[in-house]
Design a protein around this motif. Sequence first.
Motif, mmCIF file in Angstrom:
data_model
loop_
_atom_site.group_PDB
_atom_site.id
_atom_site.type_symbol
_atom_site.label_atom_id
_atom_site.label_comp_id
_atom_site.label_asym_id
_atom_site.label_seq_id
_atom_site.Cartn_x
_atom_site.Cartn_y
_atom_site.Cartn_z
ATOM 1 N N ALA A 180 0.829 -1.209 0.000
ATOM 2 C CA ALA A 180 0.000 0.000 0.000
ATOM 3 C C ALA A 180 0.863 1.260 0.000
ATOM 4 O O ALA A 180 0.554 2.226 -0.708
ATOM 5 C CB ALA A 180 -0.923 -0.005 1.219
ATOM 6 N N ILE A 181 1.944 1.242 0.771
ATOM 7 C CA ILE A 181 2.839 2.402 0.806
ATOM 8 C C ILE A 181 3.489 2.601 -0.552
ATOM 9 O O ILE A 181 3.493 3.713 -1.101
ATOM 10 C CB ILE A 181 3.910 2.226 1.900
ATOM 11 C CG1 ILE A 181 3.267 2.255 3.273
ATOM 12 C CG2 ILE A 181 4.973 3.310 1.791
ATOM 13 C CD1 ILE A 181 4.178 1.804 4.383
ATOM 14 N N LEU A 182 4.036 1.532 -1.117
ATOM 15 C CA LEU A 182 4.754 1.634 -2.386
ATOM 16 C C LEU A 182 3.860 2.147 -3.513
ATOM 17 O O LEU A 182 4.265 2.996 -4.310
ATOM 18 C CB LEU A 182 5.349 0.277 -2.760
ATOM 19 C CG LEU A 182 6.133 0.245 -4.073
ATOM 20 C CD1 LEU A 182 7.378 1.122 -3.954
ATOM 21 C CD2 LEU A 182 6.503 -1.166 -4.433
ATOM 22 N N HIS A 183 2.624 1.658 -3.568
ATOM 23 C CA HIS A 183 1.753 1.988 -4.691
ATOM 24 C C HIS A 183 0.968 3.291 -4.506
ATOM 25 O O HIS A 183 0.297 3.734 -5.435
ATOM 26 C CB HIS A 183 0.810 0.829 -4.984
ATOM 27 C CG HIS A 183 1.538 -0.387 -5.451
ATOM 28 N ND1 HIS A 183 2.098 -0.482 -6.705
ATOM 29 C CD2 HIS A 183 1.845 -1.548 -4.819
ATOM 30 C CE1 HIS A 183 2.701 -1.651 -6.824
ATOM 31 N NE2 HIS A 183 2.560 -2.316 -5.692
ATOM 32 N N THR A 184 1.037 3.897 -3.309
ATOM 33 C CA THR A 184 0.301 5.139 -3.084
ATOM 34 C C THR A 184 1.174 6.276 -2.591
ATOM 35 O O THR A 184 0.663 7.363 -2.335
ATOM 36 C CB THR A 184 -0.838 4.924 -2.063
ATOM 37 O OG1 THR A 184 -0.280 4.531 -0.810
ATOM 38 C CG2 THR A 184 -1.825 3.886 -2.549
ATOM 39 N N ARG A 236 5.869 8.406 2.819
ATOM 40 C CA ARG A 236 6.920 7.893 1.941
ATOM 41 C C ARG A 236 7.699 6.743 2.555
ATOM 42 O O ARG A 236 8.583 6.195 1.930
ATOM 43 C CB ARG A 236 7.859 9.024 1.553
ATOM 44 C CG ARG A 236 7.119 10.150 0.842
ATOM 45 C CD ARG A 236 8.021 11.188 0.267
ATOM 46 N NE ARG A 236 9.015 10.680 -0.644
ATOM 47 C CZ ARG A 236 8.827 10.427 -1.942
ATOM 48 N NH1 ARG A 236 7.632 10.621 -2.454
ATOM 49 N NH2 ARG A 236 9.803 9.994 -2.701
ATOM 50 N N ASN A 237 7.403 6.405 3.798
ATOM 51 C CA ASN A 237 8.078 5.259 4.408
ATOM 52 C C ASN A 237 7.151 4.609 5.432
ATOM 53 O O ASN A 237 6.095 5.153 5.776
ATOM 54 C CB ASN A 237 9.424 5.654 5.022
ATOM 55 C CG ASN A 237 9.296 6.676 6.116
ATOM 56 O OD1 ASN A 237 8.408 6.609 6.956
ATOM 57 N ND2 ASN A 237 10.189 7.652 6.117
ATOM 58 N N LEU A 238 7.550 3.463 5.907
ATOM 59 C CA LEU A 238 6.723 2.682 6.820
ATOM 60 C C LEU A 238 6.446 3.435 8.121
ATOM 61 O O LEU A 238 5.318 3.432 8.623
ATOM 62 C CB LEU A 238 7.408 1.337 7.107
ATOM 63 C CG LEU A 238 6.637 0.329 7.944
ATOM 64 C CD1 LEU A 238 5.328 -0.048 7.281
ATOM 65 C CD2 LEU A 238 7.482 -0.913 8.177
ATOM 66 N N SER A 239 7.445 4.117 8.660
ATOM 67 C CA SER A 239 7.253 4.849 9.918
ATOM 68 C C SER A 239 6.208 5.952 9.779
ATOM 69 O O SER A 239 5.337 6.103 10.639
ATOM 70 C CB SER A 239 8.573 5.451 10.390
ATOM 71 O OG SER A 239 9.457 4.438 10.789
ATOM 72 N N GLN A 240 6.282 6.733 8.707
ATOM 73 C CA GLN A 240 5.299 7.795 8.495
ATOM 74 C C GLN A 240 3.900 7.210 8.329
ATOM 75 O O GLN A 240 2.930 7.725 8.892
ATOM 76 C CB GLN A 240 5.652 8.610 7.254
ATOM 77 C CG GLN A 240 6.865 9.496 7.406
ATOM 78 C CD GLN A 240 7.228 10.190 6.089
ATOM 79 O OE1 GLN A 240 6.645 9.924 5.034
ATOM 80 N NE2 GLN A 240 8.204 11.071 6.158
ATOM 81 N N PHE A 241 3.802 6.133 7.567
ATOM 82 C CA PHE A 241 2.506 5.499 7.323
ATOM 83 C C PHE A 241 1.881 5.018 8.628
ATOM 84 O O PHE A 241 0.715 5.306 8.923
ATOM 85 C CB PHE A 241 2.679 4.325 6.347
ATOM 86 C CG PHE A 241 1.395 3.646 5.975
ATOM 87 C CD1 PHE A 241 0.624 4.119 4.926
ATOM 88 C CD2 PHE A 241 0.962 2.524 6.667
ATOM 89 C CE1 PHE A 241 -0.554 3.487 4.563
ATOM 90 C CE2 PHE A 241 -0.223 1.886 6.320
ATOM 91 C CZ PHE A 241 -0.982 2.373 5.267
ATOM 92 N N ILE A 242 2.658 4.288 9.418
ATOM 93 C CA ILE A 242 2.138 3.735 10.674
ATOM 94 C C ILE A 242 1.802 4.852 11.652
ATOM 95 O O ILE A 242 0.761 4.821 12.316
ATOM 96 C CB ILE A 242 3.131 2.724 11.278
ATOM 97 C CG1 ILE A 242 3.187 1.484 10.394
ATOM 98 C CG2 ILE A 242 2.766 2.367 12.704
ATOM 99 C CD1 ILE A 242 4.242 0.484 10.777
ATOM 100 N N ASN A 243 2.655 5.872 11.749
ATOM 101 C CA ASN A 243 2.393 6.972 12.674
ATOM 102 C C ASN A 243 1.090 7.685 12.309
ATOM 103 O O ASN A 243 0.273 7.964 13.189
ATOM 104 C CB ASN A 243 3.559 7.958 12.684
ATOM 105 C CG ASN A 243 3.410 8.978 13.789
ATOM 106 O OD1 ASN A 243 3.044 8.649 14.911
ATOM 107 N ND2 ASN A 243 3.680 10.220 13.463
#
Length: 130
Positions: free
Chosen positions: A76-80, A87-94
């Motif tokens: 989901a992060i890579l494709h959106t 732009r990275n897993l930490s930002q997404f999860i936060n």
Amino acid sequence: MTRPAPRKSSLAGASPVAPPPEAVPAKAAPSPVVAQTATQPAAATTPAKKTERKTKYPPKVSFYQDPEDTARVRGAILHTMTTEGPRNLSQFINQAVMAEVERLEAKYNGGQPFPSVGARELPQGRPMGE
């Protein structure tokens, strides 16, 4: 030739159990222990304030997740990332976690932050029945 005298360790005479003398406050009065009750909050009722960061990166938080779910999150992060922002897993999860925290605060606490809870203050270990 004579040997030089051995150097004395800075730890000589120190106890591994007792604190060093300079760490013990002078005339420290024992503080009374107050049992928590259901009417007493576990933490102060003031909103949690973000502490000043002294390092380049914030403290790490970890959790357990199924590998399949982790792969879905990464996909989901890579494709959106170009359209949604994180732009990275930490930002997404936060962002996801803070959105859920705000939802819970709005639903259960009138939109106000819950009292903060420190590390190791949550119940630990496997929940009963799992």
